[in-house]
Write a protein that holds these residues in place. Sequence first.
Motif, PDB file in Angstrom:
ATOM      1  N   ALA A   1       0.873  -1.350  -0.058  1.00 21.28           N
ATOM      2  CA  ALA A   1      -0.103   0.130   0.161  1.00 21.28           C
ATOM      3  C   ALA A   1       0.876   1.315   0.064  1.00 21.28           C
ATOM      4  O   ALA A   1       0.645   2.364  -0.671  1.00 21.28           O
ATOM      5  N   ALA A   2       1.957   1.299   0.715  1.00 23.93           N
ATOM      6  CA  ALA A   2       2.890   2.501   0.832  1.00 23.93           C
ATOM      7  C   ALA A   2       3.401   2.697  -0.696  1.00 23.93           C
ATOM      8  O   ALA A   2       3.518   3.860  -1.074  1.00 23.93           O
ATOM      9  N   ARG A   3       3.914   1.391  -1.426  1.00 28.75           N
ATOM     10  CA  ARG A   3       4.452   1.745  -2.534  1.00 28.75           C
ATOM     11  C   ARG A   3       3.316   2.159  -3.517  1.00 28.75           C
ATOM     12  O   ARG A   3       3.629   3.118  -4.357  1.00 28.75           O
ATOM     13  N   LEU A   4       2.065   1.822  -3.470  1.00 27.01           N
ATOM     14  CA  LEU A   4       1.101   2.353  -4.203  1.00 27.01           C
ATOM     15  C   LEU A   4       0.743   3.624  -4.209  1.00 27.01           C
ATOM     16  O   LEU A   4       0.646   4.538  -5.280  1.00 27.01           O
ATOM     17  N   PHE A   5       0.513   4.035  -2.929  1.00 29.38           N
ATOM     18  CA  PHE A   5       0.290   5.726  -2.908  1.00 29.38           C
ATOM     19  C   PHE A   5       1.327   6.526  -3.232  1.00 29.38           C
ATOM     20  O   PHE A   5       1.185   7.581  -3.600  1.00 29.38           O
ATOM     21  N   ALA A   6       2.693   5.856  -2.831  1.00 28.47           N
ATOM     22  CA  ALA A   6       3.828   6.711  -3.440  1.00 28.47           C
ATOM     23  C   ALA A   6       3.895   6.896  -4.932  1.00 28.47           C
ATOM     24  O   ALA A   6       4.384   8.065  -5.346  1.00 28.47           O
ATOM     25  N   LEU A   7       3.766   5.775  -5.555  1.00 28.58           N
ATOM     26  CA  LEU A   7       3.434   5.820  -7.141  1.00 28.58           C
ATOM     27  C   LEU A   7       2.618   6.809  -7.504  1.00 28.58           C
ATOM     28  O   LEU A   7       2.834   7.407  -8.549  1.00 28.58           O
ATOM     29  N   THR A   8       1.436   6.739  -6.942  1.00 27.78           N
ATOM     30  CA  THR A   8       0.179   7.677  -7.243  1.00 27.78           C
ATOM     31  C   THR A   8       0.765   9.243  -7.110  1.00 27.78           C
ATOM     32  O   THR A   8       0.392   9.794  -7.878  1.00 27.78           O
ATOM     33  N   GLN A   9       1.572   9.220  -6.101  1.00 28.78           N
ATOM     34  CA  GLN A   9       1.943  10.710  -6.063  1.00 28.78           C
ATOM     35  C   GLN A   9       3.519  11.012  -6.570  1.00 28.78           C
ATOM     36  O   GLN A   9       3.784  11.889  -6.428  1.00 28.78           O
ATOM     37  N   ASN A  10       3.764  10.117  -7.461  1.00 27.81           N
ATOM     38  CA  ASN A  10       4.783   9.960  -8.206  1.00 27.81           C
ATOM     39  C   ASN A  10       6.226  10.380  -7.115  1.00 27.81           C
ATOM     40  O   ASN A  10       7.461  11.205  -7.524  1.00 27.81           O
ATOM     41  N   VAL A  11       6.133   9.586  -5.972  1.00 29.35           N
ATOM     42  CA  VAL A  11       7.318   9.817  -4.865  1.00 29.35           C
ATOM     43  C   VAL A  11       8.148   8.523  -5.371  1.00 29.35           C
ATOM     44  O   VAL A  11       7.947   7.445  -4.607  1.00 29.35           O
ATOM     45  N   LEU A  12       9.154   8.717  -6.100  1.00 32.11           N
ATOM     46  CA  LEU A  12       9.938   7.634  -6.389  1.00 32.11           C
ATOM     47  C   LEU A  12      11.567   7.986  -5.791  1.00 32.11           C
ATOM     48  O   LEU A  12      11.647   9.030  -5.290  1.00 32.11           O
ATOM     49  N   GLY A  13      12.297   6.961  -5.480  1.00 33.32           N
ATOM     50  CA  GLY A  13      13.825   7.087  -4.763  1.00 33.32           C
ATOM     51  C   GLY A  13      13.351   6.976  -3.373  1.00 33.32           C
ATOM     52  O   GLY A  13      14.542   6.928  -2.726  1.00 33.32           O
ATOM     53  N   ILE A  14      12.316   7.067  -2.458  1.00 36.68           N
ATOM     54  CA  ILE A  14      12.182   6.455  -1.501  1.00 36.68           C
ATOM     55  C   ILE A  14      11.526   5.196  -1.263  1.00 36.68           C
ATOM     56  O   ILE A  14      10.391   4.920  -1.880  1.00 36.68           O
ATOM     57  N   THR A  15      12.386   4.335  -0.731  1.00 41.45           N
ATOM     58  CA  THR A  15      11.609   2.738  -0.788  1.00 41.45           C
ATOM     59  C   THR A  15      11.401   2.233   0.433  1.00 41.45           C
ATOM     60  O   THR A  15      10.838   1.120   0.335  1.00 41.45           O
ATOM     61  N   ASN A  16      11.834   2.856   1.565  1.00 42.59           N
ATOM     62  CA  ASN A  16      11.212   2.557   2.830  1.00 42.59           C
ATOM     63  C   ASN A  16       9.995   2.860   3.116  1.00 42.59           C
ATOM     64  O   ASN A  16       9.624   3.784   2.999  1.00 42.59           O
TER      65      ASN A  16
END
Length: 259
Positions: A160-175
């Motif tokens: 879920a953290a990955r999905l929401f991050a990709l939705t917000q185009n937050v790349l480079g943060i993987t934790n």
Amino acid sequence: MTDVNNFIVFEDVDPGLYEQTQLYFIDLSEKVIESFVKIGYKRSSQTLMGNNMAYCKSLTDWKNQYMSWIVNPKNNTITFNPTFFDFDFIYGNQTIFRELNDTITEKLPNSQLFLAYLGNEIVKTPSGLSFFGNFNVEVDKDNKEVFDLRNKVLNPLINAARLFALTQNVLGITNSYQRYKILAELEENFEDLYLQAADAFDEIFRIKTEIGLLEGTDGELIDLNKLTKVDVAKIKASLKIISNIQDVIKNRYQLTYFS
């Protein structure tokens, strides 16, 4: 310890040099992976490693692979795994890393079908709690009842953290913990839920680590009877947070009719 998921991106080379270049990096990858194994890491259970020809490719080939996954994650010669969107730079030419990262960043905003696919996989995750609020346990190889901490709690929080991050185009943060913290700043309407998810991830990972150290295992399959009442309560609270997250995913990505 976790396993060693990794892949290699090498700069584009002449077609006549491709196989030679690929074999060089496959050999290098095997040596690096073996070094990690010697200090206690496990090889990737899904062979998602740079010593696999499928995951050792040129920059252009990796760009095409990511575009193919985003356009149609279910229909690929190389099976899609969301872990590939948790990549980070380790060593080499950062220009290659940035170029691949930029290609994905440009494509994601118009990829609602891909995001819905990720969301649907999270929503389909079997619940860790029964209808009556009891833990859904399974029987291990020794015929003991265990709770799958990895697949019932950690993976849904991570995915879920990955999905929401990709939705917000937050790349480079993987934790996952850091992702939820950043998401809490970006989406005020869901700030409380994201902060709860961050704390839940932190606590569950602590429980997994402590069990692993005590029992000499990966801490993923646990005997709930060996936990303190406080930790059992934290797992149950985390499962309720996951349920709330799944409700958000269903509404945000319009998954009512998604299959």
